[in-house]
Design an enzyme around this catalytic site. Structure first.
Site, mmCIF file in Angstrom:
data_model
loop_
_atom_site.group_PDB
_atom_site.id
_atom_site.type_symbol
_atom_site.label_atom_id
_atom_site.label_comp_id
_atom_site.label_asym_id
_atom_site.label_seq_id
_atom_site.Cartn_x
_atom_site.Cartn_y
_atom_site.Cartn_z
ATOM 1 N N ASP A 29 11.169 1.402 -7.653
ATOM 2 C CA ASP A 29 11.731 1.180 -6.322
ATOM 3 C C ASP A 29 10.607 0.745 -5.374
ATOM 4 O OD1 ASP A 29 12.950 1.237 -3.854
ATOM 5 O OD2 ASP A 29 13.659 3.302 -3.996
ATOM 6 N N SER A 65 18.985 6.523 -0.337
ATOM 7 C CA SER A 65 18.623 5.446 0.574
ATOM 8 C C SER A 65 18.949 5.835 2.017
ATOM 9 C CB SER A 65 19.340 4.155 0.152
ATOM 10 O OG SER A 65 18.896 3.049 0.888
ATOM 11 N N HIS A 101 15.457 -0.045 -6.408
ATOM 12 C CA HIS A 101 16.061 0.843 -5.410
ATOM 13 C C HIS A 101 17.465 1.271 -5.807
ATOM 14 C CE1 HIS A 101 16.393 2.729 -1.526
ATOM 15 N NE2 HIS A 101 17.439 1.989 -1.180
#
Length: 380
Positions: A324, A158, A357
């Protein structure tokens, strides 16, 4: 998410450290930090050649506490403890692993709650906005302090993946491998929109006081709660939410026909919001989401990502997850395509995982197997 428990092969008891830097750091915005501290932890041993160091970069609400636990707080287990440790995919019997806390954080590195040397009070709203590029520059200074001229690898998921990517651009000769997980080369308009709604929730909280709430002795807790609830929704997939919560009512046979909690998912989001507001700093949240918004390595190259990545010298492993939707796999494929256009060495893995995610934090055997195999082939 419940606090992780120590897994077999844990690095065990760890100690957080701080490195202080008196040389000013000029930020991308043009502002200058006259001095700063970086909080960090290390796991494993640096070899004689100083060639086995791996830098771990964290995402929005994590910290330098990557693995192990503290002697006085055994329940506080590192956020990537399932990945880092002896015999784990990032094996500390072979690698010297460094976890750092980015500038602007509320977990030990210099940030808005730190003392401004010019005033003797907390920086508060006066703390400058920081960027991914600024974090990488500060991390490079820490690497210099530790005597590490070149990293065997840098890894992050991320927001941490943005830092890993930027390392290959800011210091291309200092990185041999970049492991970029659940990434995007830039935020979409939708992602920026989510961040702006979260920021507005914080800044319109009556207890925000323009960012100077420390001196008022209050916390914009309501705004933080809402910001976290918004963010948490984007970290999970629809399928994961449905499987975990569905439309199950909480402790009642039917709807209450009021605005109290009816559904389990409502209870879960309120719990996550309350927990987050109890430990995270609102000024930090504002700055970190802006750092996310601003990151775009192709901006100085007319939007040409391949041109932006042309200066990279590292080999890459890029990993994405099908569920995601915050940083969809298509964004990772943009990075892969740009690297291939520049004839870079790149491996790509897209994993069919349901968690959304947050999948980069999980211990999916395919995911961990791929990381284990990749690190096993990193020459030292």
């Amino acid at each position: 998410m419940n606090a992780p428990q120590p897994a077999p092969g844990s690095v065990g008891i760890v100690e957080a450290r701080k490195a202080s830097f008196s040389e000013p750091l000029k930020l991308k915005s043009g502002a200058v930090l006259p001095q700063f501290e970086i909080a960090y932890e290390t796991y494993g041993e640096l070899n004689a050649a100083r060639s086995n160091a791996v830098l771990v970069c964290h995402a929005l609400n994590a910290s330098h506490h990557v693995a192990g636990h503290y002697a006085d707080d055994p329940d506080n287990v590192g956020w990537w403890d399932n990945l880092v440790g002896p015999g784990k995919p990032l094996d500390t019997r072979r690698f010297f692993v460094i976890g750092t806390n980015y500038l602007g954080s509320c977990f030990g590195s210099t940030g808005p709650a730190s003392v401004n040397p010019a005033t003797g009070k907390s920086w508060g709203a006066d703390f400058p906005l920081v960027t991914v590029e600024d974090w990488v520059e500060a991390q490079a200074r820490l690497a210099d302090r530790l005597g590490i001229e070149r990293f065997a690898g840098v890894i992050g998921g991320s927001l941490g993946a943005m830092q890993a990517l930027q390392w290959t651009l800011s210091f291309p000769e200092r990185i041999r491998h970049a492991i970029v997980i659940a990434a995007t080369p830039r935020l979409s308009a939708q992602n920026i929109a989510f961040n702006e709604v979260a920021r507005q929730a914080i800044m319109t909280d009556p207890d925000f006081h323009g960012g100077h709430y420390y001196e008022k002795g209050v916390v914009p807790r309501r705004g933080l709660r809402i910001a976290r609830m918004i963010g948490h929704i984007t970290y999970l997939s629809d399928d994961a939410m449905m499987e975990k919560f569905g439309r199950v009512l909480r402790g009642k046979a039917g709807p209450g026909f009021d605005f109290d909690i009816d559904f389990e998912i409502e209870s879960y989001l309120r719990y996550q919001g309350d927990k987050f507001a109890s430990y995270f700093d609102a000024n930090t949240y504002l700055r970190i989401t802006k750092a996310l918004d601003y990151y775009d390595p192709a901006a100085d190259f007319g939007g040409d990502l391949a041109a932006a990545l042309a200066r990279a010298r590292a080999a890459f492993l890029v990993v994405s997850f099908t569920s995601d939707w915050r940083f969809a796999s298509a964004r990772s494929r943009e990075i892969v395509k740009a690297l291939l256009e520049g004839r870079k060495i790149v491996s790509y893995l897209e994993i069919d995982a349901p968690q959304g995610h947050d999948a980069f934090l999980m211990d999916d055997p395919r995911y961990h197997g791929a990381l284990r195999a990749y690190f096993a082939n990193v020459a030292l």
